[in-house]
Design an enzyme around this catalytic site. Structure first.
Site, mmCIF file in Angstrom:
data_model
loop_
_atom_site.group_PDB
_atom_site.id
_atom_site.type_symbol
_atom_site.label_atom_id
_atom_site.label_comp_id
_atom_site.label_asym_id
_atom_site.label_seq_id
_atom_site.Cartn_x
_atom_site.Cartn_y
_atom_site.Cartn_z
ATOM 1 N N LYS A 105 -7.524 -9.649 -16.540
ATOM 2 C CA LYS A 105 -8.994 -10.144 -16.907
ATOM 3 C C LYS A 105 -8.962 -10.249 -18.217
ATOM 4 O O LYS A 105 -8.646 -9.513 -19.119
ATOM 5 C CB LYS A 105 -9.958 -8.953 -16.299
ATOM 6 C CG LYS A 105 -11.163 -9.224 -16.294
ATOM 7 C CD LYS A 105 -11.904 -8.113 -15.545
ATOM 8 C CE LYS A 105 -13.560 -8.354 -15.740
ATOM 9 N NZ LYS A 105 -14.024 -9.585 -15.271
ATOM 10 N N HIS A 112 -10.255 -2.810 -14.536
ATOM 11 C CA HIS A 112 -9.771 -3.824 -13.810
ATOM 12 C C HIS A 112 -8.311 -4.396 -14.191
ATOM 13 O O HIS A 112 -7.588 -3.670 -15.082
ATOM 14 C CB HIS A 112 -10.609 -5.234 -14.314
ATOM 15 C CG HIS A 112 -11.786 -5.181 -13.826
ATOM 16 N ND1 HIS A 112 -12.969 -4.448 -14.178
ATOM 17 C CD2 HIS A 112 -12.384 -5.669 -12.604
ATOM 18 C CE1 HIS A 112 -14.074 -4.564 -13.809
ATOM 19 N NE2 HIS A 112 -13.925 -5.598 -12.500
#
Length: 263
Positions: free
Chosen positions: A155, A151
């Site tokens: 995040k 990600h």
């Protein structure tokens, strides 16, 4: 027409949700919120939603929406769940990183109102869950199983909620306990791999929207099931689809497998 409220409308997911609501023929934006002090307060969330003004407290606009979509932070999500329960509002939650006690708050709200809670609202990811379940059932204990996820650098939780859900699908299918069989990263002298373990590897870099691979490997061959998202709109569209689906549902605790009829 389903009137939707978006919590955290100024964030990346909030913006994608606004677009997804606009594109859905059976949905309209009824309300939007942001944290106290946000420069968006009192402003329309988008140029297409000039009749809506961003507020810091959704309790002030209860008459404007039927269902709330929340992709914020665990503490805010718990507060929103209590609000929805108290006022009969349906709820769609994509927030990740919730503790067991925080998830229990959602389950408690679902006794009074319908709630969809899923770590990933993408239609493709939810199909991937079914494919992983099938692969685990067929391959059983004859393979090593690893889950690799990537990600963007912003995040804040790891592994991702989707990766953990993939691990739970594998564990439930094979009769394992994810709490004891999961291995989160490896370092140093680890010894030979225990076949019952379910490994997790995490990457955080750049602007990666979301990538998940479940690897089933044995001597001579491996099977990899991968989902890659290139836009947050895929998650947002799934969430709006879930919000509209909730129109016809009684109180209960649902996920995207229910929304998509994959049970």
């Amino acid at each position: 027409m389903t009137r939707i409220a978006i919590a955290g409308v100024g964030g990346r997911m909030g913006q994608a949700l606004s677009q997804a609501v606009m594109e859905h023929p059976e949905a309209q934006l009824g309300a939007a919120s942001e944290r106290a002090g946000s420069p968006l307060l009192g402003q329309p969330p988008t140029a297409q939603d000039m009749a809506v003004r961003v507020v810091s407290d959704l309790a002030s606009v209860l008459d404007a929406f039927d269902v709330l979509i929340d992709f914020t932070q665990p503490e805010a999500t718990v507060a929103h769940a209590a609000l929805c329960r108290a006022h009969g509002k349906r709820l769609v939650v994509g927030t990740t990183g919730l503790s067991a006690s925080q998830q229990a708050h959602l389950e408690n709200a679902a006794k009074a109102v319908p709630v969809v809670f899923a770590p990933n609202m993408s239609v493709g990811v939810n199909l991937t869950f079914k494919l992983v379940e099938l692969a685990a059932r067929v391959l059983g204990d004859s393979v090593d199983i690893e889950i690799i996820e990537a990600h963007h650098r912003h995040k804040v939780d790891a592994p991702s909620g989707t990766a953990l859900r993939l691990g739970r699908v594998v564990a439930d299918t094979l009769g394992r306990d994810l709490e004891t069989d999961a291995v989160y990263g490896r370092e140093g002298y680890t010894g030979a791999r225990d076949r019952r373990t379910i490994g997790f590897a995490t990457v955080r870099a750049g602007d990666i929207v979301g990538e998940h691979t479940t690897l089933f490997a044995t001597d001579g061959e491996r099977v990899e099931i991968t989902h890659r998202a290139s836009s947050r709109l895929t998650f947002a569209s799934g969430a709006v689809r879930a919000a509209v689906w909730l129109d016809a549902q009684p109180p209960g605790f649902y996920d995207m497998q229910d929304v998509l009829g994959l049970r």
